[in-house]
Design an enzyme around this catalytic site. Structure first.
Site, PDB file in Angstrom:
ATOM      1  N   GLU A  14       1.237   4.339   6.353  1.00 43.95           N
ATOM      2  CA  GLU A  14       1.419   4.286   4.905  1.00 43.95           C
ATOM      3  C   GLU A  14       2.012   5.590   4.377  1.00 43.95           C
ATOM      4  OE1 GLU A  14      -2.202   1.240   3.630  1.00 43.95           O
ATOM      5  OE2 GLU A  14      -2.600   3.379   3.836  1.00 43.95           O
ATOM      6  N   GLY A  44      -1.757   0.153  -2.151  1.00 39.83           N
ATOM      7  CA  GLY A  44      -3.011   0.349  -2.855  1.00 39.83           C
ATOM      8  C   GLY A  44      -3.579   1.736  -2.591  1.00 39.83           C
ATOM      9  N   THR A  70      -0.604  -1.922   2.600  1.00 43.21           N
ATOM     10  CA  THR A  70      -1.689  -2.620   3.272  1.00 43.21           C
ATOM     11  C   THR A  70      -2.881  -2.746   2.330  1.00 43.21           C
ATOM     12  OG1 THR A  70      -0.974  -1.712   5.392  1.00 43.21           O
ATOM     13  CG2 THR A  70      -3.232  -2.540   5.275  1.00 43.21           C
ATOM     14  N   GLY A 111      -6.785   4.826   3.265  1.00 47.92           N
ATOM     15  CA  GLY A 111      -7.198   4.707   4.651  1.00 47.92           C
ATOM     16  C   GLY A 111      -8.393   3.806   4.876  1.00 47.92           C
TER      17      GLY A 111
END
Length: 240
Positions: free
Chosen positions: A115, A94, A36, A107
């Site tokens: 994730e 990422g 994400t 986060g």
């Protein structure tokens, strides 16, 4: 061109280059964890291009968020769940901070719980960042996110304060009220003055607080970091 616009364009180009570099490591018949965020979005787009061009075939994507699901479908990547696969060959994601030991804080997009599940299951977890995300010590430039059950916000906040953290409930942008995760929970961002001294221990301690779902410390999960850097005006990719 104003300097701020030029700088923004340079960062965007770095993110694009490093995202493409990660996507090129995916081979046919792989199960791919789709991370994400803005940098990973470029990787997902490149995977779609490679599929469409016939450079790779028969891959499926395991998304870590609603955003990754939408981007994956738009790119033409078959989307599956963890119920449908028995492995993840590679995950691309990422990070908000990366330390010299390849430990992370993630986060910023409030997707760190999913994730961490997907990235930890992957045989190879590749982190894609631009050079601004590299730090000597975690927690020095980005607060640690903690996903919390809504009913437990008050007791979790008090427990984190006892650990020396300064918790703040993450509020929505251009909406009233707090940020709500894909799981229907809330996010507390925690600042530790001077950074986090013992990240491996803190990851366990925070997760042992009743009501905490997951925190944004990723310890010992990363296999490879691809860093987009500018050398003069030329983007380059460094591995570590």
């Amino acid at each position: 061109m104003p300097k701020s616009t030029s700088s923004s364009d340079a960062v965007k180009q770095l993110k694009k280059e490093v995202g493409i570099a990660a996507a090129k490591r995916v081979q046919s018949n792989m199960v791919v964890g789709l991370g994400t965020g803005s940098t990973t979005a470029f990787a997902i787009a490149e995977l779609g291009r490679r599929l469409s061009a016939g450079e790779i075939t028969n891959i499926v994507g395991i998304p870590t968020s609603f955003q990754a699901t939408v981007l994956g479908k738009q790119a033409g990547i078959p989307i599956r769940s963890l119920d449908d696969v028995d492995r993840i060959d590679i995950a691309i994601d990422g990070a908000d901070e990366v330390d010299p030991n390849k430990n992370l804080i993630k986060g910023g997009g409030a997707a760190h719980t999913r994730e961490k599940v997907v990235d930890s299951l992957a045989a190879q977890f590749i982190v894609v960042v631009d050079q601004s995300k590299l730090v000597d010590k975690l927690g020095t430039t980005f607060d640690m996110p903690v996903e919390v059950l809504p009913m437990a916000i008050a007791p979790v906040t008090r427990a984190i304060e006892k650990l020396g953290g300064q918790p703040t409930l993450r509020m929505g942008v251009r909406k009233d009220g707090p940020v709500i995760t894909d799981q229907g929970n809330m996010v507390i961002d925690v600042k530790f003055e001077g950074g986090i001294d013992n990240a491996p221990e803190l990851e366990k301690t925070i997760n042992n607080i009743p009501g905490v779902i997951e925190n944004g410390l990723f310890i010992g999960v990363t296999n490879l970091v691809l860093v987009g850097e500018l050398k003069g005006d030329t983007p380059s990719i460094r591995e570590f």
